[in-house]
Design a protein around this motif. Sequence first.
Motif, mmCIF file in Angstrom:
data_model
loop_
_atom_site.group_PDB
_atom_site.id
_atom_site.type_symbol
_atom_site.label_atom_id
_atom_site.label_comp_id
_atom_site.label_asym_id
_atom_site.label_seq_id
_atom_site.Cartn_x
_atom_site.Cartn_y
_atom_site.Cartn_z
ATOM 1 N N PRO A 1 9.614 30.633 35.280
ATOM 2 C CA PRO A 1 8.525 29.576 34.945
ATOM 3 C C PRO A 1 7.613 30.304 33.761
ATOM 4 C CG PRO A 1 8.172 30.208 37.077
ATOM 5 C CD PRO A 1 9.535 30.952 36.738
ATOM 6 N N GLN A 2 7.174 29.508 32.844
ATOM 7 C CA GLN A 2 6.029 29.869 31.907
ATOM 8 C C GLN A 2 5.199 30.782 32.254
ATOM 9 O OE1 GLN A 2 3.081 28.839 31.223
ATOM 10 N NE2 GLN A 2 2.633 27.215 32.336
ATOM 11 N N GLU A 3 4.344 30.577 33.359
ATOM 12 C CA GLU A 3 3.378 31.493 33.803
ATOM 13 C C GLU A 3 3.794 33.124 34.330
ATOM 14 O OE1 GLU A 3 3.008 27.634 36.432
ATOM 15 O OE2 GLU A 3 4.641 28.482 35.208
ATOM 16 N N LEU A 4 5.178 33.109 34.624
ATOM 17 C CA LEU A 4 5.895 34.463 34.863
ATOM 18 C C LEU A 4 6.320 34.954 33.386
ATOM 19 C CD1 LEU A 4 7.337 34.136 38.102
ATOM 20 C CD2 LEU A 4 4.758 34.619 37.748
ATOM 21 N N ALA A 5 6.366 34.148 32.336
ATOM 22 C CA ALA A 5 7.002 34.551 31.068
ATOM 23 C C ALA A 5 5.850 34.994 29.964
ATOM 24 C CB ALA A 5 8.014 33.627 30.578
ATOM 25 N N TYR A 6 5.735 34.084 29.032
ATOM 26 C CA TYR A 6 4.740 34.449 28.093
ATOM 27 C C TYR A 6 3.725 33.536 28.097
ATOM 28 C CZ TYR A 6 8.234 37.582 25.994
ATOM 29 O OH TYR A 6 9.280 38.605 25.923
ATOM 30 N N GLY A 7 3.489 32.552 28.992
ATOM 31 C CA GLY A 7 2.516 31.439 29.108
ATOM 32 C C GLY A 7 2.259 30.906 27.689
ATOM 33 N N SER A 8 0.806 30.997 27.466
ATOM 34 C CA SER A 8 0.424 30.161 26.296
ATOM 35 C C SER A 8 0.712 31.216 24.924
ATOM 36 C CB SER A 8 -1.245 29.987 26.255
ATOM 37 O OG SER A 8 -2.093 31.134 26.460
ATOM 38 N N ARG A 9 1.173 32.418 24.964
ATOM 39 C CA ARG A 9 1.461 32.869 23.843
ATOM 40 C C ARG A 9 2.731 32.589 23.049
ATOM 41 N NH1 ARG A 9 2.618 39.035 26.007
ATOM 42 N NH2 ARG A 9 3.206 37.856 27.768
ATOM 43 N N ASP A 10 2.683 32.671 21.702
ATOM 44 C CA ASP A 10 3.722 32.191 20.851
ATOM 45 C C ASP A 10 4.502 33.246 20.464
ATOM 46 O OD1 ASP A 10 5.444 31.403 18.696
ATOM 47 O OD2 ASP A 10 3.826 29.948 18.278
ATOM 48 N N ALA A 11 5.685 33.510 20.956
ATOM 49 C CA ALA A 11 6.510 34.724 20.685
ATOM 50 C C ALA A 11 7.753 34.454 19.955
ATOM 51 C CB ALA A 11 7.032 35.418 22.053
ATOM 52 N N GLY A 12 7.768 34.107 18.467
ATOM 53 C CA GLY A 12 8.487 33.668 17.780
ATOM 54 C C GLY A 12 9.303 32.465 18.224
ATOM 55 N N GLN A 13 10.618 32.748 18.574
ATOM 56 C CA GLN A 13 11.360 31.453 18.889
ATOM 57 C C GLN A 13 10.981 30.907 20.409
ATOM 58 O OE1 GLN A 13 15.530 33.371 18.308
ATOM 59 N NE2 GLN A 13 16.040 31.409 17.924
ATOM 60 N N ILE A 14 10.228 31.710 20.988
ATOM 61 C CA ILE A 14 9.729 31.512 22.541
ATOM 62 C C ILE A 14 8.196 30.846 22.079
ATOM 63 C CG2 ILE A 14 9.303 32.141 24.689
ATOM 64 C CD1 ILE A 14 10.805 34.517 24.307
ATOM 65 N N LYS A 15 8.204 29.341 22.049
ATOM 66 C CA LYS A 15 6.963 28.789 22.082
ATOM 67 C C LYS A 15 6.132 28.817 23.307
ATOM 68 C CE LYS A 15 7.983 28.004 17.801
ATOM 69 N NZ LYS A 15 7.223 28.746 16.948
ATOM 70 N N PRO A 16 4.922 28.469 23.124
ATOM 71 C CA PRO A 16 3.899 28.634 24.229
ATOM 72 C C PRO A 16 4.330 27.727 25.670
ATOM 73 C CG PRO A 16 2.630 28.797 22.212
ATOM 74 C CD PRO A 16 4.039 28.424 21.923
ATOM 75 N N PHE A 17 4.374 28.137 26.808
ATOM 76 C CA PHE A 17 4.559 27.406 27.753
ATOM 77 C C PHE A 17 6.141 27.103 27.913
ATOM 78 C CE2 PHE A 17 0.545 25.633 26.280
ATOM 79 C CZ PHE A 17 -0.333 26.318 27.176
ATOM 80 N N SER A 18 6.818 28.073 27.550
ATOM 81 C CA SER A 18 8.344 27.914 27.630
ATOM 82 C C SER A 18 8.699 28.639 28.904
ATOM 83 C CB SER A 18 9.080 28.608 26.426
ATOM 84 O OG SER A 18 8.865 27.896 25.248
ATOM 85 N N ALA A 19 9.658 28.004 29.556
ATOM 86 C CA ALA A 19 10.438 28.440 30.696
ATOM 87 C C ALA A 19 11.701 29.102 30.103
ATOM 88 C CB ALA A 19 10.894 27.481 31.586
ATOM 89 N N LEU A 20 12.277 30.170 30.902
ATOM 90 C CA LEU A 20 13.149 30.928 30.283
ATOM 91 C C LEU A 20 14.412 31.172 31.029
ATOM 92 C CD1 LEU A 20 10.916 33.677 28.420
ATOM 93 C CD2 LEU A 20 11.741 31.559 27.355
ATOM 94 N N ILE A 21 15.490 31.284 30.759
ATOM 95 C CA ILE A 21 16.587 31.975 31.592
ATOM 96 C C ILE A 21 17.233 33.011 31.051
ATOM 97 C CG2 ILE A 21 19.182 30.855 32.171
ATOM 98 C CD1 ILE A 21 18.138 28.047 31.173
ATOM 99 N N PHE A 22 17.492 33.965 31.846
ATOM 100 C CA PHE A 22 18.176 35.579 31.378
ATOM 101 C C PHE A 22 19.305 35.743 32.349
ATOM 102 C CE2 PHE A 22 13.865 36.118 30.107
ATOM 103 C CZ PHE A 22 13.813 36.612 28.714
ATOM 104 N N ASP A 23 20.165 36.123 31.760
ATOM 105 C CA ASP A 23 21.345 36.835 32.528
ATOM 106 C C ASP A 23 21.098 38.399 32.355
ATOM 107 O OD1 ASP A 23 22.612 34.367 32.924
ATOM 108 O OD2 ASP A 23 23.701 34.295 30.995
ATOM 109 N N VAL A 24 20.993 38.862 33.534
ATOM 110 C CA VAL A 24 20.394 40.178 33.484
ATOM 111 C C VAL A 24 21.396 41.125 34.680
ATOM 112 C CG1 VAL A 24 18.945 41.941 34.439
ATOM 113 C CG2 VAL A 24 18.325 39.499 33.544
ATOM 114 N N GLU A 25 21.917 42.058 34.025
ATOM 115 C CA GLU A 25 22.951 43.029 34.669
ATOM 116 C C GLU A 25 22.131 44.269 34.785
ATOM 117 O OE1 GLU A 25 27.240 45.271 34.471
ATOM 118 O OE2 GLU A 25 26.462 44.251 32.540
ATOM 119 N N LEU A 26 21.784 44.879 35.748
ATOM 120 C CA LEU A 26 21.338 46.123 36.364
ATOM 121 C C LEU A 26 22.458 47.276 36.289
ATOM 122 C CD1 LEU A 26 18.827 47.809 36.756
ATOM 123 C CD2 LEU A 26 19.048 47.339 39.180
ATOM 124 N N VAL A 27 22.413 48.004 35.182
ATOM 125 C CA VAL A 27 23.493 48.893 35.171
ATOM 126 C C VAL A 27 23.189 50.491 35.740
ATOM 127 C CG1 VAL A 27 24.705 50.442 33.256
ATOM 128 C CG2 VAL A 27 24.095 48.045 32.722
#
Length: 330
Positions: free
Chosen positions: A286-312
Amino acid sequence: MAEADAQSASAHFIQKDMKKTLLLALAVLASATFNVASAAKKKKKEKKEAAQPVQLATSSDTLSYAIGTVMTNGLIPYLQQAEGIDTAYMADFIRGFDEMIKAADDPRLKAYSAGMGIATRLKGQMLAGMEKEFTDTPDSIVPHIVFRAFTDALKGDTSVMRHDVAELTFKDKRESNKAVKDERLYGANRRAGEQFLADNAKKDSVVTLPSGLQYKVIVKGTGDVPKLTDRVQVNYEGRLVDGTVFDSSSRHGSKPATFRADQVIKGWTEALTMMPVGSKWQLFIPQELAYGSRDAGQIKPFSALIFDVELVGIEKAAQGARKSVDEKKK
């Protein structure tokens, strides 16, 4: 006889008045001549002083002149671009420069000069920044009131507003105006993320944590679980809820990305400190655990994000660093 005496008296007064007028005229003329001569003499003196050649009698003189010349490198473009100076008025700039150099030890002139400098910055950069921040919000900036409040505060005049009240007012206004502006610009983005997460939470394979973080286990690892201060090695890909890929470890080279588990967004930190090495999870943040109200380029404020993460792998933190973090948590 009386008439003749009257005429004689009249002629006497006329002559006397004419003489007085003539003397006054001569005095005015003499004064004007003196002023013109004085001004011409002063101008001639200034011209003479300005025309005096520079004598470079020693090596130090030569060095000093060279330094003064080199110090002007880029000055004119700076004056034009940063200070908004019209080069047609360079003579006035030089006059101000000369006066400041001659009276460098005058505290009144120093204070006056500093006031002019602060005024320039306040009218330019500082006020422009505030005006930009409050553009398209319910409130706007009124420059002349800003300037009046500035000088009132410096004088210690609190008849309109105390300093502590002003700070709280500014903080509240700033936050409320930003909230309105953000909602207008990015409210739809926030709602899209919330709807996506609400629908995603209904899937059997998705685990939702109390923080709002969601994850799905793709590959279950059996290795160690990272601590907050451990450096982790991960392969990842990040996407927006509409499927747009905004970043991946493969874009930065063939090796896994390496960073400390507590130096990333909150959603990542929470997930990484639960994942055994060898795991591959899909994170829904959820956006609260991501960048919140910050604008991070392609990631606009209040964006929920999806990540595929592999811990090597994990690079263990030094014992002292881990102990320090554990003590802080207590």
